[in-house]
Design a protein around this motif. Structure first.
Motif, PDB file in Angstrom:
ATOM      1  N   PHE A 101      40.360  29.740  23.891  1.00 18.01           N
ATOM      2  CA  PHE A 101      40.035  28.689  24.847  1.00 18.01           C
ATOM      3  C   PHE A 101      38.559  28.693  25.234  1.00 18.01           C
ATOM      4  CE2 PHE A 101      39.594  27.275  29.289  1.00 18.01           C
ATOM      5  CZ  PHE A 101      39.854  25.942  29.081  1.00 18.01           C
ATOM      6  N   SER A 102      38.041  29.823  25.652  1.00 15.48           N
ATOM      7  CA  SER A 102      36.625  29.896  26.017  1.00 15.48           C
ATOM      8  C   SER A 102      35.885  30.798  25.037  1.00 15.48           C
ATOM      9  CB  SER A 102      36.458  30.382  27.454  1.00 15.48           C
ATOM     10  OG  SER A 102      36.988  31.685  27.579  1.00 15.48           O
ATOM     11  N   ALA A 103      36.185  30.618  23.769  1.00 19.90           N
ATOM     12  CA  ALA A 103      35.597  31.438  22.718  1.00 19.90           C
ATOM     13  C   ALA A 103      34.140  31.069  22.494  1.00 19.90           C
ATOM     14  CB  ALA A 103      36.383  31.256  21.436  1.00 19.90           C
ATOM     15  N   ALA A 104      33.398  32.052  22.057  1.00 20.21           N
ATOM     16  CA  ALA A 104      31.963  31.880  21.854  1.00 20.21           C
ATOM     17  C   ALA A 104      31.667  30.993  20.649  1.00 20.21           C
ATOM     18  CB  ALA A 104      31.324  33.245  21.653  1.00 20.21           C
ATOM     19  N   ILE A 105      30.472  30.457  20.652  1.00 18.58           N
ATOM     20  CA  ILE A 105      29.947  29.736  19.504  1.00 18.58           C
ATOM     21  C   ILE A 105      29.217  30.767  18.656  1.00 18.58           C
ATOM     22  CG2 ILE A 105      28.331  27.954  18.772  1.00 18.58           C
ATOM     23  CD1 ILE A 105      28.943  26.683  21.610  1.00 18.58           C
ATOM     24  N   VAL A 106      29.500  30.796  17.365  1.00 15.43           N
ATOM     25  CA  VAL A 106      28.934  31.828  16.493  1.00 15.43           C
ATOM     26  C   VAL A 106      28.283  31.188  15.275  1.00 15.43           C
ATOM     27  CG1 VAL A 106      30.552  33.621  17.241  1.00 15.43           C
ATOM     28  CG2 VAL A 106      31.145  32.156  15.318  1.00 15.43           C
ATOM     29  N   HIS A 107      27.473  31.996  14.585  1.00 14.62           N
ATOM     30  CA  HIS A 107      26.850  31.563  13.339  1.00 14.62           C
ATOM     31  C   HIS A 107      27.878  31.680  12.223  1.00 14.62           C
ATOM     32  CE1 HIS A 107      24.029  31.213  10.030  1.00 14.62           C
ATOM     33  NE2 HIS A 107      23.134  30.790  10.905  1.00 14.62           N
ATOM     34  N   TYR A 138      26.447  23.161  24.862  1.00 13.76           N
ATOM     35  CA  TYR A 138      27.727  23.858  24.779  1.00 13.76           C
ATOM     36  C   TYR A 138      27.456  25.356  24.865  1.00 13.76           C
ATOM     37  CZ  TYR A 138      29.583  19.475  22.933  1.00 13.76           C
ATOM     38  OH  TYR A 138      29.955  18.164  22.767  1.00 13.76           O
ATOM     39  N   TYR A 139      27.988  25.988  25.908  1.00  7.99           N
ATOM     40  CA  TYR A 139      27.835  27.430  26.068  1.00  7.99           C
ATOM     41  C   TYR A 139      28.940  28.169  25.312  1.00  7.99           C
ATOM     42  CZ  TYR A 139      24.669  26.030  29.739  1.00  7.99           C
ATOM     43  OH  TYR A 139      23.638  25.457  30.433  1.00  7.99           O
ATOM     44  N   ASP A 140      30.132  27.615  25.322  1.00  6.74           N
ATOM     45  CA  ASP A 140      31.264  28.125  24.567  1.00  6.74           C
ATOM     46  C   ASP A 140      32.246  26.973  24.399  1.00  6.74           C
ATOM     47  OD1 ASP A 140      32.834  27.966  26.965  1.00  6.74           O
ATOM     48  OD2 ASP A 140      32.295  30.014  27.492  1.00  6.74           O
ATOM     49  N   ARG A 141      33.406  27.254  23.881  1.00  6.95           N
ATOM     50  CA  ARG A 141      34.376  26.189  23.595  1.00  6.95           C
ATOM     51  C   ARG A 141      34.781  25.420  24.852  1.00  6.95           C
ATOM     52  NH1 ARG A 141      38.043  24.966  19.513  1.00  6.95           N
ATOM     53  NH2 ARG A 141      37.504  26.783  18.295  1.00  6.95           N
ATOM     54  N   ALA A 142      34.811  26.077  26.004  1.00  9.94           N
ATOM     55  CA  ALA A 142      35.350  25.450  27.217  1.00  9.94           C
ATOM     56  C   ALA A 142      34.291  24.987  28.211  1.00  9.94           C
ATOM     57  CB  ALA A 142      36.294  26.425  27.914  1.00  9.94           C
TER      58      ALA A 142
END
Length: 158
Positions: A101-107, A138-142
């Motif tokens: 749900f609030s997962a990080a944005i990654v390369h 966008y800081y993370d998915r949520a």
């Protein structure tokens, strides 16, 4: 003959007068399109300001800033202007949101490297010569935030 008819002459005069007024109002309120070079300057300036803001924010820890324009990669000239930037700058296509749900944005190529997506949604020139830019971070998915920039051109730069 119709040209001897005063009512017809007055009617034609009013019609042409109305067309002239309509056309002058229409063309006066047209705003010229931005050139590609102007768009690139605006994008570079807005991304630079966002990076300064994010760098100064105490809770932001990112290995990458992923940048995009309307969800697509920016022009190569814009990307090149951020060579040597810390954190690294990469196109939005090299990012992905990890699972949760609030997962990080990654390369995409290194899932251990997290990042923040900065995406320019719209660039719109106004009649007064200023430019409105709507961005989304966008800081993370949520969680995300919208920002609006109003730029004015001075001495050839925004």
């Amino acid at each position: 003959m119709w040209y001897k008819n005063i009512k017809a002459q007055n009617g034609l005069t009013l019609i042409f007068f109305g067309i002239g007024i309509f056309c002058s109002l229409y063309f006066v309120h047209l705003t010229p399109e931005l050139t590609q070079q102007e768009k690139h300057l605006i994008q570079t300036e807005v991304f630079s300001e966002l990076f300064l803001y994010l760098d100064a924010h105490p809770d932001v820890e990112a290995d990458y800033f992923f940048i995009g324009v309307s969800g697509s990669d920016p022009a190569p000239e814009v990307l090149r202007s951020f060579n040597g930037q810390a954190p690294k700058v990469a196109p939005i296509s090299s990012s992905m949101m990890s699972f949760g749900f609030s997962a990080a944005i990654v390369h995409k190529s290194n899932l251990n490297k997290s990042g923040i997506i900065t995406d320019i949604k719209t660039i719109q020139r106004k009649e007064n010569g200023r430019v409105n830019v709507i961005t989304r971070i966008y800081y993370d998915r949520a969680s995300f935030a919208n920002y609006e920039f109003i730029l004015a051109k001075k001495d050839g730069a925004f």
